[in-house]
Design an enzyme around this catalytic site. Structure first.
Site, PDB file in Angstrom:
ATOM      1  N   HIS A  99     -49.551  11.158  22.706  1.00  0.00           N
ATOM      2  CA  HIS A  99     -50.706  11.867  23.273  1.00  0.00           C
ATOM      3  C   HIS A  99     -50.251  13.317  23.476  1.00  0.00           C
ATOM      4  O   HIS A  99     -49.065  13.563  23.723  1.00  0.00           O
ATOM      5  CB  HIS A  99     -51.079  11.356  24.662  1.00  0.00           C
ATOM      6  CG  HIS A  99     -51.396   9.899  24.769  1.00  0.00           C
ATOM      7  ND1 HIS A  99     -50.444   8.932  24.815  1.00  0.00           N
ATOM      8  CD2 HIS A  99     -52.592   9.267  24.889  1.00  0.00           C
ATOM      9  CE1 HIS A  99     -51.029   7.742  24.938  1.00  0.00           C
ATOM     10  NE2 HIS A  99     -52.326   7.915  24.981  1.00  0.00           N
ATOM     11  N   ASP A 102     -47.991  13.854  26.438  1.00  0.00           N
ATOM     12  CA  ASP A 102     -46.657  13.218  26.416  1.00  0.00           C
ATOM     13  C   ASP A 102     -45.604  14.228  25.969  1.00  0.00           C
ATOM     14  O   ASP A 102     -44.461  14.181  26.402  1.00  0.00           O
ATOM     15  CB  ASP A 102     -46.589  12.054  25.412  1.00  0.00           C
ATOM     16  CG  ASP A 102     -47.667  11.031  25.625  1.00  0.00           C
ATOM     17  OD1 ASP A 102     -48.096  10.876  26.765  1.00  0.00           O
ATOM     18  OD2 ASP A 102     -48.068  10.393  24.633  1.00  0.00           O
TER      19      ASP A 102
HETATM   20  C1  XUL Z   1     -53.890   2.189  26.885  1.00  0.00           C
HETATM   21  C2  XUL Z   1     -53.458   2.383  25.487  1.00  0.00           C
HETATM   22  C3  XUL Z   1     -53.242   3.796  25.066  1.00  0.00           C
HETATM   23  C4  XUL Z   1     -53.657   4.081  23.668  1.00  0.00           C
HETATM   24  C5  XUL Z   1     -53.596   5.517  23.285  1.00  0.00           C
HETATM   25  O1  XUL Z   1     -54.076   0.864  27.237  1.00  0.00           O
HETATM   26  O2  XUL Z   1     -53.251   1.435  24.758  1.00  0.00           O
HETATM   27  O3  XUL Z   1     -51.910   4.108  25.271  1.00  0.00           O
HETATM   28  O4  XUL Z   1     -52.879   3.363  22.758  1.00  0.00           O
HETATM   29  O5  XUL Z   1     -54.266   6.348  24.138  1.00  0.00           O
END
Ligand code: XUL
Ligand code: CO
Length: 441
Positions: A99, A102
């Site tokens: 993300h 991150d």
């Molecule tokens: C949350 C989840 C996230 C997504 C990406 O449950 O799985 O980490 O994979 O935003």
């Protein structure tokens, strides 16, 4: 600087190895039907769980001991990039995912946040020049910051809708810059806590418009990644609009987005929705919508998303069965959206966890491949649905009959003989294949 000094490259040593820092079943170069395990499994490391999160939970603070945590701010972000590429190389993993937040800290303004991101993205890009590890997908975190309290693309605030669009716009640019194979949309807070204060129709229409604008912008900048929706039924909201694959598929079709998206299926999200992991994979596969996988597992005794590393061999086998029947994952992969337990706080646990997950999927791959080679489940299906291969059954399957003919057929029926479903026999056979996989019998 290096961060995992006591650990060297993880190699395949075979099922009998007692070396905890070796693969027992994942042999990246081993070929299965002309493709290597590495090419089929396309493993990815999730940046957030492995380099960013600290092990805190709603009842306690962080526990993770991380050698990069002596840094702060942008220096910490840079140290994490160094640690990440050292980890990828030692684990010999082909992909990673992140993300925006991150990899780089948020600044005091969106402009400053984007500047921070630019600095780290150019550092990541430099590392990627010499590393084999590619970007499986990136995404925008539009759920952690308090500004997303009422959602992002489904917020009641138009300003937040715009802010969220700006973050996804930047994410698409970053994805293009780093050559991402996919771009993920997980609707962190795209849902509601109560219908009493929710305009469901407006929120869903806005989400549809938001995703269409993302498709348009990717086209405009020539970013050709596969777009993925990641379904999850609840948590953090009470109800999420992308509840499961079936709900997500109906949503995509309603907003005419089905040709631009596939699904990123996460095992623990499937079980939260009251489905098995393989149900979600099957549903996506039979609609040609299987894009990628967030590989983890939940705890059947707990009703929330525990994001454990996958170690259940029956589950990895049934998942790999769906993936092989899908002809592979295409541009997708198996991203370990999984975290070490709060009590597994040492850095070496990150290796143990990934080795366990990679070995478990390697076993799943080999067993599923053998099941398909021997047509174990295919023969069961052929036999079970035989009645649709001739006579009235074939007419039904080919759409060539109607209620008049069917009524005539029913009126003339004698006693209908059923066959046993043989459920216990099928399960025993799967166990037999699992146990035989490495005894070579
Ligand atoms: C949350 C989840 C996230 C997504 C990406 O449950 O799985 O980490 O994979 O935003
Ligand atoms: Co996920």
């Amino acid at each position: 600087m290096t961060y995992f000094n006591t650990i060297s490259k993880i190699n395949y040593e075979g099922a009998g190895s007692t070396n905890p820092f070796a693969f027992k079943f994942y042999n990246p170069k081993e070929e299965i039907n002309g493709k290597t395990m590495e090419e089929i499994l396309r493993f990815g490391v999730a940046y957030w769980h492995t380099f960013t999160m600290d092990g805190s939970d709603p009842f306690g603070s962080g526990t993770m001991i991380r050698s990069w945590d002596k840094f702060k701010g942008m220096d910490l972000a840079k140290a994490r990039v160094e640690a990440a590429f050292e980890f990828f190389e030692k684990l010999d993993v082909p992909f990673f995912c992140f993300h925006d937040v991150d990899i780089a800290p948020e600044g005091d303004s969106l402009r400053e946040t984007n500047q921070n991101l630019d600095i780290i993205v150019s550092m990541v890009k430099d590392y990627m020049k010499t590393s084999k590890t590619k970007l499986l997908w990136n995404t925008a975190n539009n759920f952690t910051h308090p500004r997303f309290i009422h959602g992002a693309a489904t917020s009641n605030s138009a300003d937040i809708f715009a802010y969220s669009a700006a973050k996804v716009k930047k994410g698409l640019e970053v994805g293009k810059e780093l050559g991402a194979e996919n771009y993920v949309f997980w609707g962190g807070r795209e849902g509601y806590e109560t219908l009493l204060n929710t305009n469901m129709k407006l929120e869903m229409d806005n989400l549809g418009r938001f995703l269409q604008m993302a498709v348009d912008y990717a086209k405009e900048i020539g970013f050709d990644a596969q777009f993925l929706i990641e379904p999850k039924p609840k948590e953090p909201t009470t109800h999420q609009y992308d509840f499961d694959v079936a709900t997500g598929y109906a949503f995509l079709q309603h907003y005419n987005l089905q040709d631009h998206f596939k699904f990123n299926i996460e095992a623990n999200h499937a079980t939260l929705a009251g489905h098995t992991f393989e149900h979600e994979l099957r549903y996506a596969r039979v609609h040609n919508m299987l894009g990628s996988v967030d590989a983890n597992q939940g705890d059947p005794l707990l009703g929330w998303d525990t994001d454990e590393f996958p170690t259940d061999l029956c589950s990895t086998t049934l998942a790999m069965y769906e993936i092989l029947k899908n002809g592979g994952l295409g541009r997708g992969g198996l991203n370990f959206d999984a975290k070490v337990r709060r009590g597994s706080f040492e850095q070496e646990d990150l290796f143990h966890a990934h080795i366990a997950g990679m070995d478990s999927f390697a076993v799943g791959l080999k067993v599923a491949n053998k099941l398909i080679e021997d047509r174990v489940l295919e023969d069961i299906l052929d036999n079970r649905y035989m009645s649709f291969t001739d006579g009235i059954g074939l007419d039904i399957a080919e759409g060539k009959t109607n209620f008049h003919e069917l009524e005539q057929h029913a009126l003339n029926l004698g006693e209908v003989k059923h066959q046993s479903g043989r459920l216990e026999k099928v399960k025993a056979t799967i166990n037999q294949y699992l146990l035989r996989a490495y005894t070579g019998e």
